[in-house]
Write an enzyme that holds these catalytic residues in place. Structure first.
Site, PDB file in Angstrom:
ATOM      1  N   PHE A   1       0.860  -1.187   0.000  1.00  0.00           N
ATOM      2  CA  PHE A   1       0.000   0.000   0.000  1.00  0.00           C
ATOM      3  C   PHE A   1       0.891   1.230   0.000  1.00  0.00           C
ATOM      4  O   PHE A   1       1.791   1.358   0.842  1.00  0.00           O
ATOM      5  CB  PHE A   1      -0.908   0.026   1.228  1.00  0.00           C
ATOM      6  CG  PHE A   1      -1.866   1.187   1.241  1.00  0.00           C
ATOM      7  CD1 PHE A   1      -3.081   1.099   0.578  1.00  0.00           C
ATOM      8  CD2 PHE A   1      -1.548   2.358   1.891  1.00  0.00           C
ATOM      9  CE1 PHE A   1      -3.972   2.171   0.581  1.00  0.00           C
ATOM     10  CE2 PHE A   1      -2.420   3.440   1.893  1.00  0.00           C
ATOM     11  CZ  PHE A   1      -3.636   3.339   1.228  1.00  0.00           C
TER      12      PHE A   1
ATOM     13  N   LYS B   1       3.415  10.561   8.148  1.00  0.00           N
ATOM     14  CA  LYS B   1       2.805  10.111   9.394  1.00  0.00           C
ATOM     15  C   LYS B   1       3.506  10.681  10.622  1.00  0.00           C
ATOM     16  O   LYS B   1       3.323  11.841  10.953  1.00  0.00           O
ATOM     17  CB  LYS B   1       2.729   8.582   9.411  1.00  0.00           C
ATOM     18  CG  LYS B   1       1.649   8.026   8.462  1.00  0.00           C
ATOM     19  CD  LYS B   1       1.403   6.553   8.698  1.00  0.00           C
ATOM     20  CE  LYS B   1       0.338   5.985   7.768  1.00  0.00           C
ATOM     21  NZ  LYS B   1      -1.011   6.452   8.054  1.00  0.00           N
TER      22      LYS B   1
ATOM     23  N   ASP C   1       9.238   2.674   1.014  1.00  0.00           N
ATOM     24  CA  ASP C   1       8.093   3.408   1.558  1.00  0.00           C
ATOM     25  C   ASP C   1       8.125   3.218   3.072  1.00  0.00           C
ATOM     26  O   ASP C   1       7.739   2.177   3.592  1.00  0.00           O
ATOM     27  CB  ASP C   1       6.799   2.855   0.948  1.00  0.00           C
ATOM     28  CG  ASP C   1       5.550   3.499   1.518  1.00  0.00           C
ATOM     29  OD1 ASP C   1       5.622   4.118   2.602  1.00  0.00           O
ATOM     30  OD2 ASP C   1       4.474   3.349   0.902  1.00  0.00           O
TER      31      ASP C   1
END
Length: 407
Positions: free
Chosen positions: A139, A253, A224
């Protein structure tokens, strides 16, 4: 100006229905505790999906935001600013990277990374070298490019035609990658731990093999680290515990501790392909965001905090094992640091949402990673007392779900 009263029902009236939030509406937080409109208290094991790495309303982050808010809010990238430069310097000093690009989110950081990988290969090898290989169940965000690189078809359906030149192979399967990679491959994209895909860690030997294959084919390795970065695994970035370095890394984040910011990090070798005018972001490098992120980075990138992540994880695992010894509900506990995935036993597959909702009723905020996995990504400094109290609430929720299943 009078404020309009709000509640969960207003969400259905005014918001696009792509989310289905819980019925309670949080209004304030402190540390690893949250309170809703009715002043019900919750223990937060969700951490805003690995965002609130220092908990809610950390005083140092509040002070940084207040101080910067009295100075400068926004300029656009026609100018640079001091907080952005300080943060970039600290990121490059602390990592493999030489250069930084700032944006607002993980998806934007990944979008930049994938564009840069293609542009670098175009500049250095020609237009034929443009193919990206990623992994099933990965993802990488919800833009059309990032959702196409992500390895979950459900997020692409209805938005086709998707960008081309992207293929997927099974995660942790080096032979499959070796069969797929070629001299047309410009980049291999991976998460050190697949977060949304079920909290699946990459095998260390697999990671080393991916790096070697990229080197053999002049392909860039893109990590990522949106979810694993900024202390989540007990390293500032997960790659630091894997014995390899990527060519491009994405971060978001926890980088802002709750204030929106994203970053793409890369080397002097790759960065020149993003020359003047090739990419941009109006809000990227925003002074408010960078001031908060600089403070968050200063606090998190300390040996005492990073080393403490392993101790917090050990307590989580110990408490989960105690629950499982009594209820035999967990098939596997996995992940690294304070990114924890708990797979339910086969007979409970598909029931993760029930556990999440019931835990919320008991006063605990947790996450899912697909329909079979409970996910926890709490504050890196969550008190041990909150861990134990939260686990007691989780056990109560499990008992309720099991009783309902057996009724």
């Amino acid at each position: 100006m009078l404020k309009q009263p709000v509640n969960r029902a207003l969400f259905d009236e005014v918001m696009v229905p792509n989310y289905n939030p819980q019925q309670m509406v949080p209004v304030r937080g402190r540390g690893s505790r949250v309170w809703d409109q009715e002043d019900n208290e919750y223990i937060d094991f969700a951490g805003g999906i690995a965002v609130n790495a220092l908990g809610h309303v950390h005083p140092a982050l509040v002070a940084a935001l207040k101080e910067q808010s009295d100075k400068l809010w926004h300029l656009s990238n026609t100018f640079t600013n001091e907080p952005a430069l300080r943060l970039a310097k600290k990121l490059t000093d602390a990592t493999f990277a030489d250069k930084v690009f700032f944006c607002n989110s993980g998806a934007e950081a990944n979008e930049a990374a994938f564009k840069l990988a293609r542009k670098y290969s175009y500049d250095n090898f020609g237009p034929e070298k443009h193919e990206i290989i990623a992994f099933y169940q990965g993802f990488h965000g919800r833009t059309l490019f990032t959702v196409s690189v992500g390895g979950q078809a459900k997020y692409r359906e209805g938005f086709e035609p998707a960008p081309g030149g992207i293929s997927h192979v099974p995660f942790n399967d080096l032979a499959a990658l070796k069969a797929a990679i070629s001299d047309k491959t410009c980049a291999v994209v991976m998460e050190p731990i697949q977060g949304e895909g079920g909290v699946i860690p990459a095998d260390p030997e697999f990671v080393k093999g991916v790096r070697e294959l990229c080197d053999q084919h002049n392909a860039l390795l893109v990590f990522d680290e949106i979810q694993t970065g900024v202390g989540r695994t007990g390293h500032l970035y997960a790659y630091m515990g894997m014995g390899v370095e990527p060519d491009i890394l994405t971060s978001a984040k926890a980088l802002g501790g709750g204030f929106p910011i994203g970053a793409m990090l890369t080397t002097n070798k790759v960065a020149p392909s993003f020359g003047f005018g090739t990419h941009g972001s109006t809000y990227g490098g925003n002074p408010l965001a960078c001031a908060v992120a600089e403070t968050a980075l200063d606090l998190i990138n300390q040996p005492e905090l990073l080393n403490g992540v392993a101790d917090k994880r050990a307590l989580f695992v110990e408490e989960l094992q105690k629950i499982n010894a009594k209820h035999e509900i967990f098939k596997e506990i996995r992940g690294d640091g304070l990114l924890i995935g708990v797979e339910l036993i086969d007979t409970m597959h598909g029931k993760a949402a029930s556990f999440l909702a019931t835990a919320r009723e008991e006063g605990l905020m947790i996450l899912m990673a697909g329909p079979n996995v409970l996910r926890m990504a709490p504050s890196l400094i969550i008190p041990d007392e909150d861990i134990r109290d939260g686990m007691a609430l989780l056990e109560r929720a499990i008992i309720k779900v099991l009783m309902a299943e057996n009724a």
